[in-house]
Design an enzyme around this catalytic site. Structure first.
Site, PDB file in Angstrom:
ATOM      1  CD1 TRP A 113      -2.146  -2.276   1.630  1.00 66.25           C
ATOM      2  CD2 TRP A 113      -2.967  -1.180  -0.144  1.00 66.25           C
ATOM      3  NE1 TRP A 113      -3.139  -3.046   1.067  1.00 66.25           N
ATOM      4  CE2 TRP A 113      -3.663  -2.404  -0.009  1.00 66.25           C
ATOM      5  CE3 TRP A 113      -3.316  -0.328  -1.191  1.00 66.25           C
ATOM      6  CZ2 TRP A 113      -4.672  -2.797  -0.886  1.00 66.25           C
ATOM      7  CZ3 TRP A 113      -4.326  -0.718  -2.076  1.00 66.25           C
ATOM      8  CH2 TRP A 113      -4.989  -1.923  -1.913  1.00 66.25           C
ATOM      9  CG  ASP A 191      -3.013   3.703   4.210  1.00 62.56           C
ATOM     10  OD1 ASP A 191      -4.023   3.517   4.905  1.00 62.56           O
ATOM     11  OD2 ASP A 191      -2.833   3.153   3.093  1.00 62.56           O
ATOM     12  CE  LYS A 215      -8.320  -2.457   4.692  1.00 61.99           C
ATOM     13  NZ  LYS A 215      -8.625  -3.501   3.797  1.00 61.99           N
TER      14      LYS A 215
END
Ligand SMILES: Cc1ncc(COP(=O)(O)O)c(C=O)c1O
Length: 383
Positions: A113, A191, A215
């Protein structure tokens, strides 16, 4: 809170999905009860975002989120769409210090990511405005993070970007991130898509935190951004006009209501925040539960005499996404048997394979214990 689920034959189902992930059962029950009659005989989905009930809900959701993370008053909370992926673009456009030539955006790449974040910054800003501080690609992003003395920070930084928890590779910084190595006036951008609300965080250390909801917060469809107010000024932004809906100021000045926000996902996030506050007891309690879950699974891997192995270096193993390998060619059989036993969505990310058990907030400790029992039985039958 057990969060116990059953299929239609009465078998317990444990969902280890990396995202969209497991929701607390009580949240789903409340949502189901209120599905068609949230207010005045109507579903929340049918109410205008300008209606008083939704405006109140948005306000309460933000207040609850701020309480959970103890967000200082000089930070804005924005509810956006486009997923965490759109944030890779927004960050480059909003924080690149466009008017201050000579600065570089520093990227710390420790998994898939942060790598995507870096690639998007290079695409939008050009490689001369973006610097790779460190990249663990050559060690397959296995958490073998080189010593700080080798990190290549820029002289003039517009911001420093990193990913707290790499969902694909199972690598987590948490409190081990070297905040002390970054000058106080340089915004740290993080992030936190797969670790937000899993433990307390000192928000004041960051310029900006973002996280897709799917999530630890709610369903896909809303992305939450926490941004320090002083970063919203024009001098930080890309020098040419860019889309209004990618500009953080658009959301900050309209309380995320410039256009129709994702009303239903926001409502579900609000229920999850309430669950965390009232049923779990806040993030300090959540942290303890998450630590116990991760310890239980990593211990089972370590004590399996090599039948299971974790490819990630110990210091940076994720509490949220536990990645591991199964000895020999038993992996397919392991996944199939696990599924037969009600343990679903355990396959590793398609880019890396292996097994990945995601232990987000809604996964109870006894769910992890059930997985561990199954792993022991599976291993002992094949040794
Ligand atoms: C850490 C992290 N960042 C970014 C993303 C991308 O999120 P989205 O699919 O919402 O764009 C994900 C998705 O799994 C993620 O885990």
């Amino acid at each position: 809170m057990k969060n116990t689920r059953f299929d239609n034959t009465g078998k317990r189902i444990l969902n280890f999905s990396a995202g969209p992930g497991l929701m607390p059962a009580t949240v789903l029950a409340t949502a189901a009860a209120e599905m068609s009659t949230f207010s005045q005989g109507h579903s929340l989905m049918e109410l205008s975002h300008r209606s008083a009930p939704f405006e109140k809900l948005l306000e309460e959701t933000e207040v609850s989120f701020r309480r959970l993370l103890n967000i200082p008053s000089n930070y804005k909370v924005l509810f956006m769409q486009g997923g965490a992926t759109l944030q890779f673009s927004c960050i480059a456009l909003n924080l690149c210090a466009g008017a201050n030539a000579g600065t570089k955006a520093d990227y710390i790449v420790t998994g898939a990511w942060s790598q995507k974040g870096h690639e998007e910054a290079v695409r939008l800003l050009g490689s001369d405005r973006v610097n790779l501080v460190v990249n663990t690609k050559s060690s397959k992003h296995n958490g073998d993070i080189p010593p700080l003395s080798t990190w290549n920070f820029s002289d003039k930084q517009s911001f420093v970007f990193y990913c707290d928890n790499e969902t694909v590779h199972g690598v987590e910084f948490g409190s081990k991130f070297p905040f002390h190595a970054i000058a106080k006036d340089v915004p740290i951008v993080c992030d936190m898509s797969s670790s937000i609300l899993s433990q307390p965080v000192d928000v004041s250390k960051f310029g900006l935190i973002f996280a897709g909801a799917q999530k630890n917060m709610g369903p896909a469809g809303v992305t939450v951004v926490i941004v320090r107010e002083d970063l919203l000024v024009a001098s930080y932004k890309y020098p040419q006009p860019f889309p209004l809906m990618l500009d953080y100021s658009t959301y900050a000045t309209s309380h995320s209501m410039h256009n129709t926000p994702p009303t239903y996902p926001i409502y579900l996030c609000g229920l999850v925040f309430k669950w965390l506050e009232t049923k779990i007891g806040g993030l300090i309690e959540m942290e303890k539960i998450n630590a116990a879950k991760a310890a239980c699974l990593y211990e089972a891997i370590e004590n399996s005499n090599g039948f299971y192995s974790c490819p990630v270096k110990k210091d940076y193993r994720s509490r949220m996404n536990v990645t591991f390998l199964v000895k020999g060619d038993f992996e397919k059989e392991f996944l199939a048997e696990a599924e037969k036993n009600g343990m679903i969505q355990l396959a590793g990310h398609r880019s890396v394979g292996g097994v990945r058990a995601s232990l987000y907030n809604a996964m109870p400790l006894d769910g992890v214990q059930a997985l561990v029992s199954f792993m022991k039985e599976f291993a002992s039958a094949r040794f």
